[in-house]
Design an enzyme around this catalytic site. Structure first.
Site, short mmCIF file in Angstrom:
data_model
loop_
_atom_site.label_atom_id
_atom_site.label_comp_id
_atom_site.label_asym_id
_atom_site.label_seq_id
_atom_site.Cartn_x
_atom_site.Cartn_y
_atom_site.Cartn_z
N ASP A 335 16.81 3.57 -1.70
CA ASP A 335 15.94 2.44 -2.03
C ASP A 335 14.97 2.20 -0.86
OD1 ASP A 335 15.47 0.15 -3.88
OD2 ASP A 335 15.98 -1.00 -2.09
N GLU A 361 12.51 6.24 -2.64
CA GLU A 361 11.21 5.61 -2.85
C GLU A 361 10.42 5.77 -1.55
OE1 GLU A 361 11.70 1.87 -5.74
OE2 GLU A 361 12.78 1.63 -3.88
#
Ligand code: CA
Length: 626
Positions: A335, A361
């Site tokens: 994340d 990400e």
């Protein structure tokens, strides 16, 4: 009350249990080493001048029995406690900056009591399911990732499972919807995906594990104890061993079904700062700060961790290794990976076998407090070989940016052809290798595909939306990268237009499996394409390469037409008609098989060479030449 001072004994006796003193480096993951005769506790406490262990008989409340710890080396403190400590709970308390800090479970607690307030002493031997030592990773194959949330996937009554919303649901082998169609693991097999990415399943803070009967929902991006499974997904969060065993049972069942398991890891921030172990044991150390001393907030959640600091980096490296070794996890999705530094992501890559997928990400919620060039941002991916990043390029080109509601290629907007072509080729502007590109149109964030298409095309009929949906996923499943599908897209799920459903009720997030019957044509299209992909890996990048070659062919406006040349001489042609008119494309010169046409996939129709082939509006054509 036990006489604790008497039971604390010389660490010399414990050398057989813990080698921290003798080894070059103490390990954070050796925080609590249990043996029926004694348990050794070790914690890194930075500059603390005093550290105590607090032992409890209860997970909450009760009275602590305090044991003084001794400095070992490099900021690590240690103490051994004689006797069988199994079933007890513990926290640490550190003295630094002239005060006693609030107690907290260790930063590397591996078992916790309810709500993760205290760590637990357990015998890990007893958490292994039967035949756990025979568990093997399924072959890596040609990866197709499927992202699911335990409640989304299993909480609707139509899922037909006995353990809705729990780890154990993913151990049920043959579940059916009321329509008699496969759900659960059988559904995943039918769809043909290879890797299951589970939304945060480490212990997180936003769901009160004492009141699970209230059925609250959260995505779980609020980490509390990084190295313990989440209690609300277990059948008994009050028993520290149960969540551990059930997580292992889930991995074991998925492995037996040939599916690999990817953890969604959220090391970039903590749910609370002063309320969590990282913030309490060594205040301030694990976080980045702005020049004025306040917390930097690149996560948008109140803080950001400092992976460039030695002990945060070691924490992350040990943590992923721990999930691989103890739980047999097969990959990690980071994340807000752009908050972490490049050196740390490379250290993580180096610490794991090559076939453990690592991607994330490649961005942050806002600018982190570290120079951009040092961060694991998408633009810097070439400096992190072997680590992937989500391709917002292909997402935005196909369905549009989450920052507006404009239509894009798959919805008939002609503007995005060049951007789509660049992504289909493997986004070479930022990838070192195309395998680093995670190709997706939707994930848990933002609108699901049906809602996004409906938003950007008000007035479109359901038939048109289904065509756009198929067109978008055909691009995802034929692009050079790793395809990624958000759970339920294959049955045309809707979240009722809820864009940020992180804590919306089950009524919004649950997948209604009746949809599988209603939209069975769509499901069969997805399944056929996924199977084609996994059965013809030579057309896409693999761990060992070589990467196939992509050539773009002449096509009318609004149409992307390309050919993939595999190393063995076989060829695949793909035409994506993002326009609202039928178009002719030039057929291959010699005979071929038609795999996709007229909204149907998985075909094997004969085609003779030469001439042109018609591609219907908002539809795809796939041709194979062996
Ligand atoms: Ca929890």
């Amino acid at each position: 009350m036990r006489a604790f001072l008497a039971s604390v004994f010389s660490l010399m006796i414990l050398s057989c249990l813990n080698s921290c003193r003798e080894s070059a480096q103490c390990r954070l993951s050796d925080e609590c080493v249990y043996n029926p005769d004694a348990t050794v506790f070790t914690v890194w406490a930075g500059e603390a001048s005093d550290v105590e262990l607090r032992l409890y008989d209860e997970p909450l409340g009760g009275e602590a029995e305090t044991v003084k710890m001794r400095p070992v080396k490099d900021g690590f403190w240690q103490v051994g406690v004689r006797g069988d400590q199994q079933g007890r709970f513990y926290t640490f308390r550190t003295f630094s900056g002239g005060r006693w800090n609030l107690e907290a479970p260790g930063i590397f607690a591996r078992a916790v009591g309810i709500n993760g307030e205290r760590a637990a002493v357990i015998d890990f031997e007893k958490t292994n399911p039967e035949a756990w030592d025979e568990d093997v990773r399924p072959p890596f194959g040609a990866p197709v990732v499927y992202e699911l949330h335990h409640r989304d996937f299993y909480i609707h009554p139509s899922s037909g499972v006995a353990h809705p919303g729990k780890f154990l649901a993913l151990t049920e082998p043959a579940t059916l919807s009321p329509d008699g169609l496969a759900t659960g693991i059988s559904h995943l097999k039918e769809l043909g995906v290879t890797h299951i990415q589970i939304l945060p399943s480490f212990d997180y803070g936003s769901i009160d594990e004492l009141t699970l009967d209230q059925g609250r929902y959260n995505w779980g991006y609020d980490p509390k104890n990084y190295n313990v499974p989440e209690g609300s997904y277990s059948s008994d969060p009050a028993d520290p061993a149960v969540r551990i065993k059930e997580f292992k049972q889930m991995v074991q069942a998925l492995h037996r079904a040939g599916l690999r398991v990817i953890m969604d890891v959220v090391y970039n921030h903590t749910y609370e700062t002063e309320g969590c172990a990282l913030g309490r044991i060594v205040p301030d150390y694990f976080y980045r700060h702005l020049p004025d001393g306040t917390l930097s907030n690149g996560s948008g959640c109140g803080n950001e961790t400092a992976s460039e600091k030695e002990m945060m980096r070691r924490f992350m490296v040990e943590s992923v290794r721990y999930w691989v070794d103890e739980y047999h996890v097969d990959g990690f999705r980071f994340d807000l990976m752009g908050i972490h530094d490049i050196e740390t992501m490379n250290a993580i890559r180096a610490a794991l076998p090559d076939d453990i997928l690592v991607y994330g990400e490649g961005w942050a919620a806002s600018a982190p407090a570290l120079p951009f060039g040092q961060l694991a941002m998408k633009a810097n991916m070439a400096a992190i070989p072997g680590v992937g990043a989500f391709s917002d390029d292909i997402r935005d080109a196909l369905v549009g940016s989450p920052f507006n509601s404009d239509p894009a290629f798959a919805a008939g907007a002609p503007l995005f052809k060049e951007r789509l072509e660049a992504a289909i080729e493997g986004s070479r502007s930022w990838t070192g290798r195309p395998l680093q590109q995670i190709c997706y149109v939707t994930c848990h964030d933002n609108y699901c595909l049906r809602d996004r298409l409906a938003l950007s095309c008000p007035g479109a009929s359901e038939e048109e939306l289904l065509k756009m949906d198929k067109l978008a996923q055909t691009a995802i499943l034929t692009a050079q990268g790793i395809p990624f599908i958000f759970a339920g897209e294959e049955v045309f799920r809707t979240k009722g237009g809820d864009e940020n459903s992180y804590r919306s009720p089950d009524s919004v997030n649950a997948i209604d499996w009746h949809n599988k019957k209603v939209y069975n044509d769509l499901f069969r299209y997805y399944s056929a394409l996924v199977h084609f992909r996994t059965e013809h890996p030579r057309f896409w990048p693999s761990l060992d390469g070589p990467d196939p070659e992509v050539t773009f062919l002449d096509a009318p406006e609004g149409v992307v037409y390309f050919r993939i040349d595999a190393a063995d001489g076989s060829r695949l042609w793909v035409a994506l008609n993002g326009s609202r008119r039928p178009v002719p494309v030039k057929a291959p010169e010699s005979s071929f098989s038609i795999i996709v046409t007229d909204g149907l996939a998985g075909l094997d129709l004969p085609g003779t060479g030469g001439g042109t082939i018609r591609v219907e509006p908002l539809e795809a054509l796939v041709l194979l030449q062996k």
